[in-house]
Design an enzyme around this catalytic site. Sequence first.
Site, PDB file in Angstrom:
ATOM      1  N   SER A  33       0.814  -1.206   0.000  1.00 22.19           N
ATOM      2  CA  SER A  33       0.000   0.000   0.000  1.00 22.19           C
ATOM      3  C   SER A  33       0.855   1.266   0.000  1.00 22.19           C
ATOM      4  O   SER A  33       1.603   1.506  -0.936  1.00 22.19           O
ATOM      5  CB  SER A  33      -0.961  -0.012   1.183  1.00 22.19           C
ATOM      6  OG  SER A  33      -1.955   0.962   1.020  1.00 22.19           O
ATOM      7  N   LYS A  71     -20.720  17.693   9.441  1.00 19.50           N
ATOM      8  CA  LYS A  71     -19.618  17.924  10.369  1.00 19.50           C
ATOM      9  C   LYS A  71     -19.329  16.703  11.230  1.00 19.50           C
ATOM     10  O   LYS A  71     -18.190  16.518  11.689  1.00 19.50           O
ATOM     11  CB  LYS A  71     -19.925  19.145  11.257  1.00 19.50           C
ATOM     12  CG  LYS A  71     -18.782  19.557  12.154  1.00 19.50           C
ATOM     13  CD  LYS A  71     -17.548  19.920  11.335  1.00 19.50           C
ATOM     14  CE  LYS A  71     -16.397  20.316  12.243  1.00 19.50           C
ATOM     15  NZ  LYS A  71     -15.147  20.518  11.475  1.00 19.50           N
TER      16      LYS A  71
END
Length: 310
Positions: free
Chosen positions: A126, A178
């Site tokens: 990765s 949020k």
Amino acid sequence: MKKKIIAGVVLGVVALTVVLAVILKPEGGSVAGGGPGKGEVGIIYIDGPITGGRGGGGLFETYTSSEQVTSALRNAARNPDLKAVVIRLNSPGGTAAAAQEISAEVERLKRSGKKVVASMGDSAASGAYWIAACADQIVANPGTLTGSIGVIIQYLNLEELYSKIGVDTETFKSGPHKDMGSPSRPATAEERAIFQSMIDDIYNQFVDVVARGRHKDPAEIRPLADGRIFTGRQAKELGLVDRLGDLHDAVLLAGELAGIKGEPAVVEIGPKNIWQELFAGAGGNTFRKPGWLAIPGREGDGYPLGLRQF
């Protein structure tokens, strides 16, 4: 009393470790092989998960901070004695931004005229492969775990658990998104689309970096970029790795690319964890942890909302 005894034993072990390090550490620097004027190859180690910031692990954990590695890479670029750098990777990956910071510095190092070789240990997957792809050449052991080209976001939905134990939450927010990823409620369809757009964007960046580094078209990389891991031998057959070999082979290759005659001198230029500092030159690799194969997904572990790139 038992706690005091345990604390005393721990302190005693640490003190003994320091004393042994002083006694066993040989005289001289960290240069091995080669000789004056023959050219040097620097080694930079990346161990454990890769994160942003200035950390680097403690007594019983190993991870690598992007700031430590980028600083070492800049020092290598300024050192006229270093002709090449080997980046030794033992890592399952890390955050995308940390991998990008290191990769950008690797590109600057190459533009300074240094040759860069990536050497893969137990794992270089990765984000670690993201970094390796920017090197001039990649060397892997046949059994190295590599690849895992992909991106993942995970977070825990604890709504039912909270309900069972009588925990309730109230949220006051400035906008509808949020509290995306809050464990107290499931994600909305719109939030899932936002998360997926983030994944897709970072994934495309990853594929472009690999394609550019391996001199391939992105269309050639995408079939390999479904998150799967490969052995070093499989990766070589697929064109994700250039050669099979160990760290010594990578050092010799770096010297060859840099035009160094004979076996090059080797200089470790960091970063190091506490065990490597204590035992430098005295079997210093004894305490080097192998690359981890997984990163626990916990909020507050340094990955916002469990954002982890494997």
